[in-house]
Design a protein around this motif. Structure first.
Motif, PDB file in Angstrom:
ATOM      1  N   ASP A  17       8.259  24.426  68.083  1.00 41.46           N
ATOM      2  CA  ASP A  17       7.752  23.140  67.633  1.00 41.46           C
ATOM      3  C   ASP A  17       8.928  22.225  67.319  1.00 41.46           C
ATOM      4  O   ASP A  17       9.912  22.645  66.694  1.00 41.46           O
ATOM      5  CB  ASP A  17       6.900  23.304  66.375  1.00 41.46           C
ATOM      6  N   LEU A  40       1.939  24.177  77.867  1.00 38.04           N
ATOM      7  CA  LEU A  40       0.655  23.770  77.311  1.00 38.04           C
ATOM      8  C   LEU A  40      -0.072  24.979  76.732  1.00 38.04           C
ATOM      9  O   LEU A  40      -0.623  24.929  75.622  1.00 38.04           O
ATOM     10  CB  LEU A  40      -0.192  23.096  78.394  1.00 38.04           C
ATOM     11  N   GLY A  43       1.728  26.515  73.359  1.00 34.99           N
ATOM     12  CA  GLY A  43       1.311  25.933  72.093  1.00 34.99           C
ATOM     13  C   GLY A  43       2.329  25.112  71.339  1.00 34.99           C
ATOM     14  O   GLY A  43       2.002  24.558  70.284  1.00 34.99           O
ATOM     15  N   THR A  45       4.407  22.174  69.771  1.00 35.22           N
ATOM     16  CA  THR A  45       3.954  20.812  69.505  1.00 35.22           C
ATOM     17  C   THR A  45       5.080  19.996  68.882  1.00 35.22           C
ATOM     18  O   THR A  45       6.187  20.488  68.676  1.00 35.22           O
ATOM     19  CB  THR A  45       2.706  20.819  68.597  1.00 35.22           C
ATOM     20  N   ASP A  46       4.792  18.730  68.581  1.00 38.25           N
ATOM     21  CA  ASP A  46       5.788  17.794  68.035  1.00 38.25           C
ATOM     22  C   ASP A  46       7.018  17.714  68.932  1.00 38.25           C
ATOM     23  O   ASP A  46       8.152  17.615  68.453  1.00 38.25           O
ATOM     24  CB  ASP A  46       6.197  18.192  66.613  1.00 38.25           C
ATOM     25  N   LEU A  47       6.815  17.735  70.218  1.00 37.98           N
ATOM     26  CA  LEU A  47       7.919  17.748  71.176  1.00 37.98           C
ATOM     27  C   LEU A  47       8.506  16.355  71.359  1.00 37.98           C
ATOM     28  O   LEU A  47       7.791  15.348  71.284  1.00 37.98           O
ATOM     29  CB  LEU A  47       7.426  18.284  72.519  1.00 37.98           C
ATOM     30  N   LEU A  64       0.382  17.450  78.486  1.00 34.21           N
ATOM     31  CA  LEU A  64       0.857  17.669  77.116  1.00 34.21           C
ATOM     32  C   LEU A  64       0.528  16.466  76.237  1.00 34.21           C
ATOM     33  O   LEU A  64       0.177  16.618  75.061  1.00 34.21           O
ATOM     34  CB  LEU A  64       2.368  17.909  77.113  1.00 34.21           C
ATOM     35  N   ALA A  67      -3.016  16.412  75.033  1.00 32.56           N
ATOM     36  CA  ALA A  67      -3.251  17.418  73.990  1.00 32.56           C
ATOM     37  C   ALA A  67      -2.528  17.076  72.693  1.00 32.56           C
ATOM     38  O   ALA A  67      -2.514  17.888  71.762  1.00 32.56           O
ATOM     39  CB  ALA A  67      -2.796  18.787  74.492  1.00 32.56           C
ATOM     40  N   HIS A  68      -1.923  15.898  72.619  1.00 27.66           N
ATOM     41  CA  HIS A  68      -1.200  15.428  71.427  1.00 27.66           C
ATOM     42  C   HIS A  68      -0.075  16.382  71.027  1.00 27.66           C
ATOM     43  O   HIS A  68       0.141  16.644  69.849  1.00 27.66           O
ATOM     44  CB  HIS A  68      -2.172  15.231  70.258  1.00 27.66           C
ATOM     45  N   ARG A  69       0.631  16.855  72.016  1.00 23.94           N
ATOM     46  CA  ARG A  69       1.719  17.793  71.751  1.00 23.94           C
ATOM     47  C   ARG A  69       3.092  17.125  71.812  1.00 23.94           C
ATOM     48  O   ARG A  69       4.101  17.758  71.547  1.00 23.94           O
ATOM     49  CB  ARG A  69       1.641  18.935  72.779  1.00 23.94           C
ATOM     50  N   ILE A  70       3.109  15.845  72.179  1.00 25.32           N
ATOM     51  CA  ILE A  70       4.364  15.107  72.275  1.00 25.32           C
ATOM     52  C   ILE A  70       4.427  14.085  71.145  1.00 25.32           C
ATOM     53  O   ILE A  70       3.508  13.287  70.958  1.00 25.32           O
ATOM     54  CB  ILE A  70       4.495  14.404  73.641  1.00 25.32           C
ATOM     55  N   ARG A  71       5.529  14.116  70.394  1.00 24.32           N
ATOM     56  CA  ARG A  71       5.725  13.190  69.275  1.00 24.32           C
ATOM     57  C   ARG A  71       6.495  11.949  69.684  1.00 24.32           C
ATOM     58  O   ARG A  71       6.221  10.847  69.209  1.00 24.32           O
ATOM     59  CB  ARG A  71       6.473  13.898  68.146  1.00 24.32           C
TER      60      ARG A  71
END
Length: 263
Positions: A17, A40, A43, A45-47, A64, A67-71
């Motif tokens: 993360d 993906l 898991g 996140t905050d990438l 990604l 899926a809200h995995r990129i900040r």
């Protein structure tokens, strides 16, 4: 020296993360989609992502993003992605827009150990002066804006000109896709895939390459190698089906002549 790993899942298992990623691809060409899909499923996140563009809706980094995995995204082109625009304007995503050539050089310098460089691109604009919205608030207010950058004048053959200082990008991981690669990590890209994959491979502290065709060491002509194996840490061979999957960004066809047959 054998850098081949058994699967894409194994290759991205240690992406944590908050990791920063330099991701190759140009539009939908040369995108490491198999590694992105594995990430993906993994898991993380905050990438923080540096890439020419953030994929398109439903493909590549767009998966990604959805899926809200990129900040945070550093990119030069963000068109054709409605979810990207929505997240940015809604304050869900931080975005640093960078001129395309500047982005490529920032990635290259990250791999070459050059901490910063000067360029004429952006002089006299908000790129140099600061104030570009990086992140909005829920009511449309600017929460984070780009800072002003150092500028300096240098003598050139066209006279004294002003340049802006840009910093290199060094990422935790580089994810790229190659046409051919060997077990030592030497890579060859094809056509437009050469645009950002080589510099993203250089930027990554750990670089993972998915390759459409795996060959044995010595089979690649050294003069044809785009990324030397010294920059690559893991190689993921694709299946024939994965290698053959090619997307068309925009389908344009010629109208069928009246009364004629389709060609």
């Amino acid at each position: 020296m054998d850098k081949v790993v058994a699967s894409a899942a194994e290759a991205v298992a240690d992406v944590a993360d908050g990791s920063s990623l330099a991701v190759g691809g140009f539009g939908v060409c040369g995108v490491p989609e198999v590694l992105i899909e594995a990430l993906l499923e993994q898991g993380a996140t905050d990438l923080e992502v540096a890439s020419n563009n953030c994929g398109v809706d439903g493909f590549g980094l767009g998966r990604l993003l959805a899926a809200h995995r990129i900040r945070r995204v550093t990119a030069s082109y963000v068109g054709q992605n409605k979810e990207f625009a929505r997240q940015y304007l809604a304050g869900e995503l931080e975005v640093e827009l960078t001129p395309q050539g500047t982005l490529a050089e920032r990635l290259r310098c990250g791999g070459m150990g050059i901490p910063a460089f000067y360029t004429a691109s952006g002089v006299g604009t908000l790129v140099a002066e600061g104030g570009i919205p990086w992140r909005y608030g829920p009511d449309g207010e600017v929460l984070v804006a780009s800072p002003p950058k150092v500028t300096e004048s240098f003598a050139t053959r066209d006279g004294v000109r002003e340049f802006v200082r840009e910093h290199a990008i060094v990422s935790d991981f580089g994810l790229v896709r190659a046409w051919k690669g060997d077990r030592h990590g030497n890579l060859v890209y094809r056509r437009a895939a050469q645009n950002f994959n080589p510099v993203c491979a250089m930027s990554g502290s750990v670089t993972v390459a998915e390759v459409e065709e795996l060959v044995e060491p010595g089979e690649l002509d050294p003069d044809q190698v785009h990324t030397p194996g010294v920059f690559v840490h893991r190689v993921v061979p694709l299946t024939a089906e994965q290698a053959a999957a090619k997307r068309i960004e925009k389908v344009t066809v010629r109208p069928r002549p009246a009364g004629g047959e389709a060609r």
